[in-house]
Scaffold this active site. Structure first.
Site: not given
Length: 449
Positions: A395, A168
């Site tokens: 995709d 993070h």
């Protein structure tokens, strides 16, 4: 409103992991030592955020998805080479430093599971076993630690999970989403990412942040005194405990409309649902009425800083908007006043002077040890994943995800995550002591709105 309990007692999941492979960039990258922004240096966010992306079996023929994704990672690291580096916090000034060297790479694990994803309800009802699906590679401490690791698990049905453990300190949600999209673009056969990443961490340091032009017109920001909130924090009869459970609560579009009908002012889904969850959580935990409860949320500043951050910036670019109330006051309050406080906190957080003060506060925190521990239930820290583009997917042979799960450690019970819901509405991830979770469902029920 429905819920998805996360249980591991009857799960057939057994994952066999191969040896860790270090994936290096496919082309030479710079040898460099990089400094991070003030927001990146915040000790409160120095953690590895773990996320599992679930893909149903593909209608296309994908021979070796793990190798496909390994190659894609190698290509993506040419652009995102800092994610192959090693991070450490210096002992002299307590600032983070990222070292990038030619031999560095990202730990990558190929794994297999003999069960099908459908038998696990696509991970919607799991808890402890999720840890089998996330990378657990540990770097040698003396050399700093890896800021990214990945694991691809192939299931008997042909479906896969792709799990990331990402620092993070290097990326906020938008940054992580930007990297993940680039990574999957390479897996789909593209030769370069649609968004070229930029480092630019100097733009959000306290020394470089400029508030000229608003000095006169803005009053001093109303920052919640975090230390004071900690010293007067409300207590719960349910904490401390090791009997923690994680649930995903589903709010339909109709549930949210019903909530909005309880207030007269115009309100966003985030504002009304945040107020409702905070209040319900306070009641569920039976927080001591004279103690303080704190609501905090991340407010993005990518477009509000002047000049705006360049497209491709993937570091932390948010400040914390906070509201403090007495627990008794919150429990008995209608939603409207709570919504107004959250609105005001959001509005304040977008002002330049507020951002400047937060940068200064973070710099101060680097010079002292963090004294306030979470987990008592008095605080609720909200992160909203709905606007990260997680459903705007690439995709690479598997269509889109059928589930996205943030793996939040049980000891971080203050964390609440709003997740996108493909059918409309919001999925709300919360972690609470088991008796409090049972209470929460009652207070979150539409009949209690």
């Amino acid at each position: 409103m429905g819920s998805q309990g996360m249980s591991s007692s009857t799960s057939p999941l057994v994952v066999k992991k191969s040896q860790v492979v270090i994936v290096k960039p496919s082309k030479p990258t710079p040898e460099v030592s990089l400094s991070l922004s003030t927001l990146d240096n915040d000790p409160y966010i120095e953690t590895l955020a773990k996320t599992i992306y679930v893909y149903a079996p593909s209608s296309k023929e994908v021979q070796d998805p793990a190798s496909l994704l390994q190659d894609a990672l190698s290509q993506a690291l040419v652009y995102y080479y800092p994610l192959a580096g090693k991070l450490h916090r210096r002992s002299d000034d307590h600032r983070l430093e990222l070292k990038c060297a030619p031999g560095d790479g990202v730990p990558f694990v190929k794994a297999a599971a003999e069960c099908t994803l459908s038998s696990l309800n696509y991970l919607e009802n799991m808890d402890e076993d999720l840890n089998q699906l996330v990378p657990s590679y540990e770097a040698v401490a003396s050399g700093g630690y890896n800021v990214l690791a990945l694991q691809v698990t192939v299931f008997a049905c042909g479906g896969i999970t792709l799990a990331t453990a990402l620092s993070h300190s290097l990326c906020d949600g938008f940054g992580a989403s930007q990297f993940f999209k680039a990574f999957t673009e390479f897996a789909a056969g593209k030769t370069k990412p649609s968004i070229i990443p930029v480092w630019d961490r100097h733009c959000l340091t306290s020394n470089n942040f400029n508030i000229n032009g608003q000095m006169e017109e803005e009053q001093a920001p109303k920052l919640v005194d975090f230390g004071e909130a900690c010293s007067s924090a409300a207590t719960s009869p349910y904490t401390p405990t090791n009997d923690m459970v994680c649930e995903i609560l589903n709010f339909t579009s109709q549930d949210i409309t019903q909530l909005k009908n309880n207030v007269t002012e115009e309100v966003t889904t985030l504002e009304i649902l945040a107020a409702h969850v905070w209040r319900a959580r306070c009641k569920a935990l039976k927080l001591s009425p004279d103690g303080t409860t704190l609501f905090g949320m991340a407010v993005g500043i990518r477009r509000t800083v002047d000049p705006p951050l360049r497209e491709g910036y993937y570091g932390n670019a948010f400040v914390k908007a906070s509201v403090a109330m007495k627990a008794g006051e919150l429990s008995s309050s209608p939603l409207s006043p709570v919504v107004k406080l959250i609105k005001e906190a959001k509005r304040e957080a977008l002002k330049k002077r507020y951002v400047s003060e937060q940068l200064k506060e973070t710099e101060k925190s680097l010079k002292m040890k963090v004294a306030c521990q979470g987990g008592s239930g008095a605080f609720m820290l909200l992160t909203d994943w709905r606007q990260l583009g997680l459903l705007d997917e690439v995709d690479f042979g598997y269509g889109g995800t059928v589930n996205i799960i943030p793996v939040v450690p049980k000891f971080l019970s203050d964390i609440c995550v709003f997740l996108p819901r493909k059918q409309g509405g919001v999925r709300v991830l919360v972690t609470l002591p088991k008796p409090a979770m049972d209470n929460l469902k009652e207070h979150m029920n539409p009949l209690s709105f």
